[in-house]
Design a protein around this motif. Structure first.
Motif, PDB file in Angstrom:
ATOM      1  N   LYS A 174      44.686  41.186  31.588  1.00  0.00           N
ATOM      2  CA  LYS A 174      44.670  42.008  30.371  1.00  0.00           C
ATOM      3  C   LYS A 174      43.801  43.240  30.553  1.00  0.00           C
ATOM      4  O   LYS A 174      44.176  44.349  30.147  1.00  0.00           O
ATOM      5  N   ALA A 175      42.636  43.071  31.179  1.00  0.00           N
ATOM      6  CA  ALA A 175      41.714  44.200  31.372  1.00  0.00           C
ATOM      7  C   ALA A 175      42.329  45.264  32.273  1.00  0.00           C
ATOM      8  O   ALA A 175      42.158  46.471  32.041  1.00  0.00           O
ATOM      9  N   ILE A 176      43.051  44.834  33.295  1.00  0.00           N
ATOM     10  CA  ILE A 176      43.662  45.786  34.226  1.00  0.00           C
ATOM     11  C   ILE A 176      44.872  46.461  33.591  1.00  0.00           C
ATOM     12  O   ILE A 176      45.021  47.679  33.635  1.00  0.00           O
ATOM     13  N   ARG A 177      45.740  45.655  32.983  1.00  0.00           N
ATOM     14  CA  ARG A 177      46.983  46.196  32.414  1.00  0.00           C
ATOM     15  C   ARG A 177      46.739  47.071  31.191  1.00  0.00           C
ATOM     16  O   ARG A 177      47.290  48.164  31.070  1.00  0.00           O
ATOM     17  N   ASN A 178      45.944  46.577  30.270  1.00  0.00           N
ATOM     18  CA  ASN A 178      45.817  47.227  28.960  1.00  0.00           C
ATOM     19  C   ASN A 178      44.667  48.206  28.857  1.00  0.00           C
ATOM     20  O   ASN A 178      44.722  49.158  28.077  1.00  0.00           O
ATOM     21  N   ALA A 179      43.618  47.977  29.624  1.00  0.00           N
ATOM     22  CA  ALA A 179      42.432  48.822  29.490  1.00  0.00           C
ATOM     23  C   ALA A 179      42.149  49.664  30.725  1.00  0.00           C
ATOM     24  O   ALA A 179      41.214  50.466  30.718  1.00  0.00           O
ATOM     25  N   GLY A 180      42.928  49.493  31.785  1.00  0.00           N
ATOM     26  CA  GLY A 180      42.720  50.281  32.991  1.00  0.00           C
ATOM     27  C   GLY A 180      41.400  50.005  33.671  1.00  0.00           C
ATOM     28  O   GLY A 180      40.800  50.886  34.286  1.00  0.00           O
ATOM     29  N   ARG A 181      40.925  48.751  33.582  1.00  0.00           N
ATOM     30  CA  ARG A 181      39.626  48.389  34.142  1.00  0.00           C
ATOM     31  C   ARG A 181      39.724  48.081  35.636  1.00  0.00           C
ATOM     32  O   ARG A 181      40.790  47.809  36.172  1.00  0.00           O
ATOM     33  N   SER A 182      38.572  48.071  36.293  1.00  0.00           N
ATOM     34  CA  SER A 182      38.480  47.614  37.678  1.00  0.00           C
ATOM     35  C   SER A 182      38.560  46.091  37.712  1.00  0.00           C
ATOM     36  O   SER A 182      38.353  45.420  36.697  1.00  0.00           O
ATOM     37  N   LEU A 183      38.839  45.545  38.888  1.00  0.00           N
ATOM     38  CA  LEU A 183      38.850  44.094  39.060  1.00  0.00           C
ATOM     39  C   LEU A 183      37.468  43.627  39.497  1.00  0.00           C
ATOM     40  O   LEU A 183      36.923  44.123  40.490  1.00  0.00           O
ATOM     41  N   LEU A 184      36.920  42.640  38.757  1.00  0.00           N
ATOM     42  CA  LEU A 184      35.644  42.036  39.105  1.00  0.00           C
ATOM     43  C   LEU A 184      35.872  40.654  39.709  1.00  0.00           C
ATOM     44  O   LEU A 184      36.911  40.020  39.478  1.00  0.00           O
ATOM     45  N   ALA A 185      34.890  40.166  40.427  1.00  0.00           N
ATOM     46  CA  ALA A 185      35.015  38.871  41.089  1.00  0.00           C
ATOM     47  C   ALA A 185      35.243  37.740  40.085  1.00  0.00           C
ATOM     48  O   ALA A 185      35.953  36.774  40.375  1.00  0.00           O
ATOM     49  N   THR A 186      34.657  37.869  38.897  1.00  0.00           N
ATOM     50  CA  THR A 186      34.764  36.810  37.900  1.00  0.00           C
ATOM     51  C   THR A 186      36.206  36.528  37.480  1.00  0.00           C
ATOM     52  O   THR A 186      36.522  35.423  37.020  1.00  0.00           O
ATOM     53  N   GLY A 187      37.102  37.516  37.640  1.00  0.00           N
ATOM     54  CA  GLY A 187      38.489  37.350  37.211  1.00  0.00           C
ATOM     55  C   GLY A 187      39.412  36.758  38.268  1.00  0.00           C
ATOM     56  O   GLY A 187      40.594  36.544  38.008  1.00  0.00           O
ATOM     57  N   ILE A 188      38.899  36.476  39.462  1.00  0.00           N
ATOM     58  CA  ILE A 188      39.734  35.979  40.559  1.00  0.00           C
ATOM     59  C   ILE A 188      39.711  34.452  40.572  1.00  0.00           C
ATOM     60  O   ILE A 188      38.645  33.834  40.586  1.00  0.00           O
ATOM     61  N   VAL A 189      40.904  33.853  40.580  1.00  0.00           N
ATOM     62  CA  VAL A 189      40.980  32.389  40.609  1.00  0.00           C
ATOM     63  C   VAL A 189      41.404  31.862  41.979  1.00  0.00           C
ATOM     64  O   VAL A 189      41.124  30.706  42.310  1.00  0.00           O
ATOM     65  N   ARG A 190      42.076  32.685  42.778  1.00  0.00           N
ATOM     66  CA  ARG A 190      42.508  32.233  44.100  1.00  0.00           C
ATOM     67  C   ARG A 190      42.657  33.419  45.041  1.00  0.00           C
ATOM     68  O   ARG A 190      43.050  34.507  44.622  1.00  0.00           O
ATOM     69  N   VAL A 191      42.339  33.197  46.323  1.00  0.00           N
ATOM     70  CA  VAL A 191      42.470  34.229  47.351  1.00  0.00           C
ATOM     71  C   VAL A 191      43.395  33.701  48.442  1.00  0.00           C
ATOM     72  O   VAL A 191      43.200  32.589  48.944  1.00  0.00           O
TER      73      VAL A 191
END
Length: 369
Positions: free
Chosen positions: A288-305
């Protein structure tokens, strides 16, 4: 403002299906049409297949080579012969051309990407028609475009084209293969790539015995091109004069409506020049933060690598279901991300034992899919 056209013609249109010999009448007509459009002010780039096919005919081979080494040798024989034929035809109409051979590595590295872009712009300013092909003689498997449909879409993005024409052996996209299914329905316009799934389009994997692409690769190329803001048309390569009719507004072929063009040249490079080497799966909040707000990706939002990659390489960003939402350049390598995924930014230094970037993918290096 001058419009830029990228025209891709496939092996199936350039050669006779029975024996692989060049269809000289088709080439002559194509050259006449492109030269006429150039005289009327259009900027033209021609992406031409055929080097391997021409090489096969020159060497008396009855089948396309299967090994990389043999294909590269045959391409070396065919490319010179193919460009000579183009030069003879274009010279008769006083139209200068240039040969441009590319590998995927030319577009992956930022500096070489910019050099290629500047070369194209200079050629177009000089009134030259660049004739582009993949450099089959030196390309290795992991750095190949795979087919000239993909190459043409990436070139259309590179030169900021207004139109991409994919000339093939059918007149438009159908709901099934019209060569084998009499109930196949023509499709004239696609306003969203998602329509293809809704229409349940059935497409073949191969175009002809002499070519490498089929309708699958053309749809994939159209997706790249329209994402870069390029109107894309699939139409019959045996009738090159259709190009002029389409530009005049006639409903010929299948047209894919362009999406808004990315404003930043760097973001166009990230979206279409780079080859993603890994995948990051994100939670709903990060999506939601990336799509709707144009935010950067933070580590807290990653569930799998997934995958192994280095810092400053390209990665895909997907939601939990696997849907691609964006791609970008990552600030950490995969081993580090396995340790810090799901963690707050202020905990990164403690976990890794050294300070790291606050963002995993900064918004300036991130492009929505």
């Amino acid at each position: 403002m001058l419009q830029t056209l990228v025209v891709k013609i496939g092996t199936s249109s350039l050669t006779q299906p029975a024996n692989g010999l060049l269809a000289l009448a088709t080439i002559a007509t194509l050259v006449e049409v492109l030269s006429s459009l150039r005289q009327r002010g259009y900027r033209i780039v021609l992406v031409s297949s055929g080097a391997v096919g021409v090489g096969c005919a020159r060497l008396g081979m009855t089948e396309r080579p299967r090994t990389i080494a043999l294909k590269q040798a045959v391409a070396a024989v065919g490319q010179g012969r193919l460009i000579r034929i183009y030069d003879d035809f274009f010279t008769s109409l006083q139209q200068p051309i240039a040969q441009v051979l590319l590998t995927r590595s030319d577009l992956v590295q930022r500096n070489s990407y910019l050099n290629v872009e500047r070369t194209f712009q200079q050629l177009l300013q000089l009134g030259v028609i660049p004739i582009v092909n993949e450099n089959d003689t030196v390309a290795v498997d992991e750095l190949k475009f795979g087919d000239n449909d993909t190459l043409s879409a990436l070139v259309a993005n590179l030169v900021r084209a207004d139109w991409l024409f994919l000339l093939t052996d059918v007149d438009r996209l159908y709901s099934a293969d019209p060569r084998s299914d009499p109930d196949a329905q023509p499709i004239s316009r696609i306003s969203r790539i998602e329509q293809l799934k809704e229409l349940q389009v059935k497409i073949g994997d191969r175009g002809s015995r002499w070519g490498t692409g089929g309708m699958t690769t053309k749809i994939a190329a159209a997706q790249i091109a329209v994402g870069a803001g390029v109107r894309t048309v699939i139409t019959d390569g045996r009738h090159p004069r259709n190009l002029e009719k389409i530009l005049q507004g006639e409903a010929i072929g299948t047209q894919f409506e362009p999406q808004p063009r990315p404003a930043s040249a760097r973001k166009r490079w990230i979206a279409h020049g780079l080859i993603p080497t890994g995948t990051l799966y994100l939670d709903d909040g990060a999506v939601k933060a990336i799509r709707n707000a144009g935010r950067s990706l933070l580590a807290t939002g990653i569930v799998r690598v997934e995958g192994e990659f280095q810092s400053q390489e390209a990665v895909l960003l997907r939601d939990r279901s696997g849907l691609e939402i964006a791609r970008g350049i990552v600030n950490y390598h995969s081993t580090e991300l396995q340790q810090i995924k799901g963690q707050q930014s202020d905990a990164i230094a403690t976990i890794l034992g050294y300070p790291g970037a606050e963002t995993v993918v900064h918004r300036d290096n991130l492009v929505l899919s």
